[in-house]
Design a protein around this motif. Structure first.
Motif, PDB file in Angstrom:
ATOM      1  N   ASP A   1       0.971  -1.236   0.005  1.00 24.00           N
ATOM      2  CA  ASP A   1       0.000   0.019  -0.050  1.00 24.00           C
ATOM      3  C   ASP A   1       0.957   1.285   0.075  1.00 24.00           C
ATOM      4  O   ASP A   1       2.006   1.068   0.133  1.00 24.00           O
ATOM      5  CB  ASP A   1      -0.976   0.025   1.250  1.00 24.00           C
ATOM      6  CG  ASP A   1      -0.243  -0.028   2.561  1.00 24.00           C
ATOM      7  OD1 ASP A   1       0.791   0.748   3.039  1.00 24.00           O
ATOM      8  OD2 ASP A   1      -0.302  -1.038   3.216  1.00 24.00           O
ATOM      9  N   ARG A   2       0.262   2.246  -0.018  1.00 18.39           N
ATOM     10  CA  ARG A   2       0.785   3.721   0.034  1.00 18.39           C
ATOM     11  C   ARG A   2       0.873   4.283   1.281  1.00 18.39           C
ATOM     12  O   ARG A   2       1.073   5.545   1.523  1.00 18.39           O
ATOM     13  CB  ARG A   2       0.337   4.619  -1.105  1.00 18.39           C
ATOM     14  CG  ARG A   2       0.509   3.600  -2.476  1.00 18.39           C
ATOM     15  CD  ARG A   2      -0.175   4.709  -3.398  1.00 18.39           C
ATOM     16  NE  ARG A   2      -0.063   6.123  -3.652  1.00 18.39           N
ATOM     17  CZ  ARG A   2       1.064   6.343  -4.476  1.00 18.39           C
ATOM     18  NH1 ARG A   2       1.844   5.490  -5.338  1.00 18.39           N
ATOM     19  NH2 ARG A   2       1.315   7.731  -4.679  1.00 18.39           N
TER      20      ARG A   2
ATOM     21  N   SER B   1       2.522   4.337   4.060  1.00 13.57           N
ATOM     22  CA  SER B   1       3.708   4.784   4.585  1.00 13.57           C
ATOM     23  C   SER B   1       4.802   5.432   3.856  1.00 13.57           C
ATOM     24  O   SER B   1       5.898   5.362   3.782  1.00 13.57           O
ATOM     25  CB  SER B   1       4.208   3.814   5.454  1.00 13.57           C
ATOM     26  OG  SER B   1       4.545   2.575   4.701  1.00 13.57           O
ATOM     27  N   GLN B   2       4.303   5.689   2.412  1.00 13.42           N
ATOM     28  CA  GLN B   2       4.915   6.025   1.466  1.00 13.42           C
ATOM     29  C   GLN B   2       6.028   7.081   1.545  1.00 13.42           C
ATOM     30  O   GLN B   2       7.369   6.646   1.351  1.00 13.42           O
ATOM     31  CB  GLN B   2       4.203   6.452   0.221  1.00 13.42           C
ATOM     32  CG  GLN B   2       4.879   6.884  -1.225  1.00 13.42           C
ATOM     33  CD  GLN B   2       4.216   7.115  -2.363  1.00 13.42           C
ATOM     34  OE1 GLN B   2       2.938   7.779  -2.151  1.00 13.42           O
ATOM     35  NE2 GLN B   2       4.621   6.573  -3.364  1.00 13.42           N
ATOM     36  N   ASP B   3       5.675   8.114   2.422  1.00 14.72           N
ATOM     37  CA  ASP B   3       6.866   9.202   2.508  1.00 14.72           C
ATOM     38  C   ASP B   3       7.918   8.674   3.435  1.00 14.72           C
ATOM     39  O   ASP B   3       9.079   8.873   3.153  1.00 14.72           O
ATOM     40  CB  ASP B   3       6.009  10.221   3.258  1.00 14.72           C
ATOM     41  CG  ASP B   3       5.157  11.295   2.458  1.00 14.72           C
ATOM     42  OD1 ASP B   3       5.451  11.014   1.145  1.00 14.72           O
ATOM     43  OD2 ASP B   3       4.242  12.227   3.020  1.00 14.72           O
TER      44      ASP B   3
ATOM     45  N   ASP C   1       8.715   5.305   3.587  1.00 15.71           N
ATOM     46  CA  ASP C   1       9.057   4.307   2.963  1.00 15.71           C
ATOM     47  C   ASP C   1      10.130   5.082   1.836  1.00 15.71           C
ATOM     48  O   ASP C   1      11.273   4.171   1.832  1.00 15.71           O
ATOM     49  CB  ASP C   1       8.207   3.341   2.066  1.00 15.71           C
ATOM     50  CG  ASP C   1       7.145   2.998   2.944  1.00 15.71           C
ATOM     51  OD1 ASP C   1       7.270   2.512   4.121  1.00 15.71           O
ATOM     52  OD2 ASP C   1       6.126   2.494   2.213  1.00 15.71           O
ATOM     53  N   ASN C   2      10.002   5.983   1.239  1.00 17.91           N
ATOM     54  CA  ASN C   2      10.819   6.669   0.310  1.00 17.91           C
ATOM     55  C   ASN C   2      12.352   7.322   0.971  1.00 17.91           C
ATOM     56  O   ASN C   2      13.374   7.158   0.113  1.00 17.91           O
ATOM     57  CB  ASN C   2      10.262   7.843  -0.178  1.00 17.91           C
ATOM     58  CG  ASN C   2       9.430   7.352  -1.369  1.00 17.91           C
ATOM     59  OD1 ASN C   2       9.176   6.479  -1.823  1.00 17.91           O
ATOM     60  ND2 ASN C   2       8.414   8.450  -1.704  1.00 17.91           N
TER      61      ASN C   2
ATOM     62  N   ARG D   1      14.042   3.319   0.547  1.00  8.98           N
ATOM     63  CA  ARG D   1      14.306   3.542  -0.899  1.00  8.98           C
ATOM     64  C   ARG D   1      15.461   4.208  -1.040  1.00  8.98           C
ATOM     65  O   ARG D   1      16.261   4.174  -2.152  1.00  8.98           O
ATOM     66  CB  ARG D   1      13.106   4.164  -1.551  1.00  8.98           C
ATOM     67  CG  ARG D   1      11.948   3.103  -1.776  1.00  8.98           C
ATOM     68  CD  ARG D   1      11.065   3.648  -2.708  1.00  8.98           C
ATOM     69  NE  ARG D   1       9.990   2.715  -2.949  1.00  8.98           N
ATOM     70  CZ  ARG D   1       8.735   2.576  -2.243  1.00  8.98           C
ATOM     71  NH1 ARG D   1       8.517   3.697  -1.356  1.00  8.98           N
ATOM     72  NH2 ARG D   1       7.735   1.765  -2.505  1.00  8.98           N
TER      73      ARG D   1
ATOM     74  N   THR E   1       4.631   3.302  11.936  1.00  9.09           N
ATOM     75  CA  THR E   1       5.541   2.895  10.812  1.00  9.09           C
ATOM     76  C   THR E   1       6.512   2.440  11.006  1.00  9.09           C
ATOM     77  O   THR E   1       7.076   1.076  10.634  1.00  9.09           O
ATOM     78  CB  THR E   1       5.658   3.930   9.543  1.00  9.09           C
ATOM     79  OG1 THR E   1       4.502   4.601   9.141  1.00  9.09           O
ATOM     80  CG2 THR E   1       6.626   3.549   8.557  1.00  9.09           C
TER      81      THR E   1
END
Length: 318
Positions: free
Chosen positions: A166-167, A169-171, A173-174, A178, A225
């Motif tokens: 999913d997105r 925790s995207q911020d 995660d990046n 990443r 997160t």
């Protein structure tokens, strides 16, 4: 330590960049605080003293850029003793001024998420307690610390990315997964960020009525997160790195820390829930729901050897 900060329009994003060479080498501390009753089937609940309604109006009235440390210690003495004791322990650290905002009492209270988060890193990663990727320490609260935590290296935390579908925790995660440097950090980075997040969250929860801006607006997201990362890290360890899984599962200090952090996250997410509008996004609760997915509870219970409650008392074992 290298630090990066980003302040998006809606939420604040704190990133601490940690890495080898940030602390001196030292021998592991052999003692361990009695954080979790070991080898017992008796239920255990994580709790710690806090009085978020204690009167601090006099401190607000006297606050100035010259007495902020005195104010910080007195404020938390009344509302959250763990914060007071951390401030005392770290009072001589020269980096406080980088994190504490003194333009007003409201700005000061809001800046505590970053300040306490960072000073937790400073305590945990002090050279007398931590050697990168070998062993570390965690300040839990005013009376509980876990030291001499063996790490045995580990694998890059970016390996958990395929498990995030999913997105939510995207911020983060990046940044943490990443980013070329951050993504290569191993168990040391996972544990350090979770522990700091679990100090930053109560630091602002207990002074929430003074927070007017966005500087603490992802406090709950950070805690949820980073717990997600720890649970997924354990799953990847078991599935893809069985030798490493066996090593850390055989370490009582690591098992104790994982259990206490899981219960502690539940405790402070519950305490902060009434203020989610200013201390977190709706994603924090969605991530928490995923943290309680059967596969995540299963890995936690297998690793720690303890059953946890998934009802209203999520801060307890059964």
């Amino acid at each position: 330590m290298n630090r990066k900060y980003c302040l998006p329009v809606v939420t604040a994003c704190l990133v601490l960049s940690l890495g080898p060479g940030s602390v001196a080498m030292a021998a592991p501390v052999p003692s361990i605080a009695d954080v979790v009753p070991a080898q017992t089937a008796a239920p255990f609940c994580y709790e710690e003293p806090s009085q978020p309604t204690a009167d601090i109006s006099d401190l607000k009235a006297r606050f100035s850029s010259r007495n902020w440390m005195q104010t910080l210690q007195a404020m938390y003495q009344r509302r959250w003793p763990s914060g007071q004791q951390l401030a005392i322990a770290q009072a001589k650290d020269p980096y406080w001024n980088q994190f504490v905002e003194t333009s007003s009492f409201e700005a000061f209270a809001e800046s505590m998420m970053v300040a306490i988060h960072e000073e937790t890193h400073m305590w945990d990663l002090d050279g007398s307690r931590t050697e990168w990727d070998k062993y570390t320490a965690s300040w839990i609260n005013a009376t509980q610390k876990i030291t001499g935590i063996p790490l045995h290296g580990g694998f890059p935390r970016k390996e958990i990315l395929p498990l995030i579908k999913d997105r939510l925790s995207q911020d983060m995660d990046n940044i943490y997964l990443r980013d070329r440097q951050q993504g290569d950090y191993r168990l040391q980075g996972v544990l350090a960020e979770l522990n700091a997040g679990l100090m930053g969250l109560p630091a602002v929860t207990v002074v929430q009525e003074y927070i007017k801006g966005i500087g603490a607006s992802n406090s709950r997201d950070i805690a949820a997160t980073n717990l997600r990362y720890l649970l997924l890290y354990l799953r990847v360890a078991k599935d893809r790195h069985p030798d490493y899984w066996a090593k850390i599962k055989n370490e009582p200090r690591v098992r104790e820390l994982v259990l206490i952090q899981f219960l502690r996250t539940a405790y402070w997410l519950e305490k902060s829930a009434p203020y989610s509008g200013k201390l977190g996004s709706p994603n924090a609760d969605k991530i928490t729901e995923k943290n309680y997915a059967p596969e995540n509870i299963a890995i936690l219970e297998e690793f720690t050897g303890r059953k946890v409650r998934v009802d209203a008392q999520k801060n307890c074992t059964t």
